[in-house]
Design a protein around this motif. Structure first.
Motif, mmCIF file in Angstrom:
data_model
loop_
_atom_site.group_PDB
_atom_site.id
_atom_site.type_symbol
_atom_site.label_atom_id
_atom_site.label_comp_id
_atom_site.label_asym_id
_atom_site.label_seq_id
_atom_site.Cartn_x
_atom_site.Cartn_y
_atom_site.Cartn_z
ATOM 1 N N GLY A 171 0.777 -1.225 0.000
ATOM 2 C CA GLY A 171 0.000 0.000 0.000
ATOM 3 C C GLY A 171 0.813 1.282 0.000
ATOM 4 O O GLY A 171 0.664 2.138 -0.873
ATOM 5 N N LEU A 277 -6.128 7.268 -9.959
ATOM 6 C CA LEU A 277 -6.481 6.761 -8.629
ATOM 7 C C LEU A 277 -7.557 5.690 -8.702
ATOM 8 O O LEU A 277 -7.528 4.714 -7.941
ATOM 9 N N LEU A 278 -8.508 5.870 -9.613
ATOM 10 C CA LEU A 278 -9.542 4.852 -9.801
ATOM 11 C C LEU A 278 -8.930 3.528 -10.249
ATOM 12 O O LEU A 278 -9.309 2.458 -9.771
ATOM 13 N N ALA A 281 -6.959 1.928 -7.320
ATOM 14 C CA ALA A 281 -7.886 1.353 -6.333
ATOM 15 C C ALA A 281 -8.517 0.068 -6.860
ATOM 16 O O ALA A 281 -8.635 -0.923 -6.124
ATOM 17 N N LEU A 284 -5.917 -2.834 -6.750
ATOM 18 C CA LEU A 284 -5.666 -3.281 -5.377
ATOM 19 C C LEU A 284 -6.854 -4.066 -4.821
ATOM 20 O O LEU A 284 -6.674 -5.099 -4.156
ATOM 21 N N VAL A 285 -8.064 -3.581 -5.077
ATOM 22 C CA VAL A 285 -9.261 -4.275 -4.588
ATOM 23 C C VAL A 285 -9.411 -5.640 -5.257
ATOM 24 O O VAL A 285 -9.709 -6.648 -4.595
#
Length: 323
Positions: A171, A277-278, A281, A284-285
């Protein structure tokens, strides 16, 4: 596992060969003298309805004089027409109702001795009302959306960000690498757009493809503590400088509104970062979900994705070098 691999394969199968270019339908409606205007437009192949040449719909008080002149350049129609308008066009509309699907258009209206007005048209919102005095927020919102779309639909930047996140994994390290990439491409984007720096677009596009191949190769070295894995933010910063020239090339093709260059530049960059950023994210998700729900699928899915990214980037590299 098979379903997951099919989803990943479908994602890369949909990736277009021309990855970094923004080619919207662009229109410029410019007043040359009192009542006399020129209409110039660029119609990309992707916006065509078959081979139909689309003429933008002008305000009702305006009429085209003579026949428009249309020529073909680089998979696009370039049109020019002389227009006569009676009275003020403020409050009237300019439209492109022929836009199809996901096609969009950037419309610039340039009245004499007045600020430039910039509008983004889509198939669902195909007209814009011309105002007497445009606001800065109009320009900001238009270029913010364009910037977000560029990172989300500009597949080479997208694959670079995905590969970077997969490589870094952790992260805080992802945050540092993404920040370095952001700072770097912001520097070259602004410098190139304002004319302080620049590189030929052809070599830049080829080197961007090469940067993706580099990260794909690093991803294959699982378990190895390479220099890139130890200092990913340095690699992200170096390649970010290169990608910034790619963003600048796309922005040059769109054009910047006179008198609103700082707002348009800031908005475009903010849009790029929002899209980035989208993507981060989402990756990572998705990876966390795979690790939690089907941990045995992580290694083969990562391997498949790595090779898909590398092969796609290699194709872009060859295509851009020989074209």
């Amino acid at each position: 596992m098979r379903f997951l691999l099919l989803l990943i394969a479908a994602f890369f199968a949909a990736t277009p060969a021309v990855a970094d270019e923004i080619r919207p339908f662009s229109v410029e409606f410019s007043e040359q003298s009192d009542g006399y205007w020129t209409l110039d437009w660029k119609q990309p192949v992707s916006a065509l309805n078959g081979t139909e040449i689309i003429l933008p719909e002008l305000p009702t008080s305006c009429a085209v004089e003579g026949d428009p002149v249309v020529r073909t350049v680089n998979l696009a129609y370039i049109g020019h027409a002389k227009v006569l308008c009676e009275g003020d066009i403020a409050g009237e509309t300019i439209a492109l109702p022929q836009l199809l699907g996901g096609a969009d258009a950037l419309v610039r209206v340039l009245p004499l001795e007045e600020p430039v007005q910039t509008y983004r048209l889509t198939a669902s919102e195909s007209s814009a009302r011309i105002v007497a005095q445009p606001g800065t927020m109009q320009v900001f919102w238009t270029y913010l959306v364009i910037g977000a779309e560029h990172i989300l639909l500009g597949w080479d930047h997208l694959l670079f960000v995905i590969a970077l996140v997969l490589l870094v994994q952790r992260g805080w390290a992802v945050v540092k690498a993404a920040t370095a990439f952001t700072v770097a491409h912001s520097i070259t984007l602004v410098a190139s757009t304002l004319g302080y720096a620049g590189l030929p677009q052809g070599p830049v596009e080829a080197l961007i493809a090469l940067s993706i191949i580099f990260l794909a190769v690093e991803l294959t070295k699982a378990g190895s503590e390479t220099w890139t894995r130890r200092w990913p933010w340095i690699v992200a910063f170096a390649f970010g400088l290169l990608h910034g020239f790619g963003f600048a090339g796309a922005l040059r093709e769109i054009g910047l509104p006179e008198g609103e260059v700082p707002a348009a530049l800031l908005a475009f960059n903010v849009g790029v970062e929002a899209g980035q950023l989208l993507v981060i994210a989402a990756v990572l998700v998705l990876r966390a979900a795979i690790q939690r729900l089907v941990p045995k699928a992580e290694a083969p899915a990562l391997k498949f994705t790595t090779y898909a990214i590398g092969i796609t980037a290699a194709y872009w590299l060859v295509d851009r070098v020989i074209s």
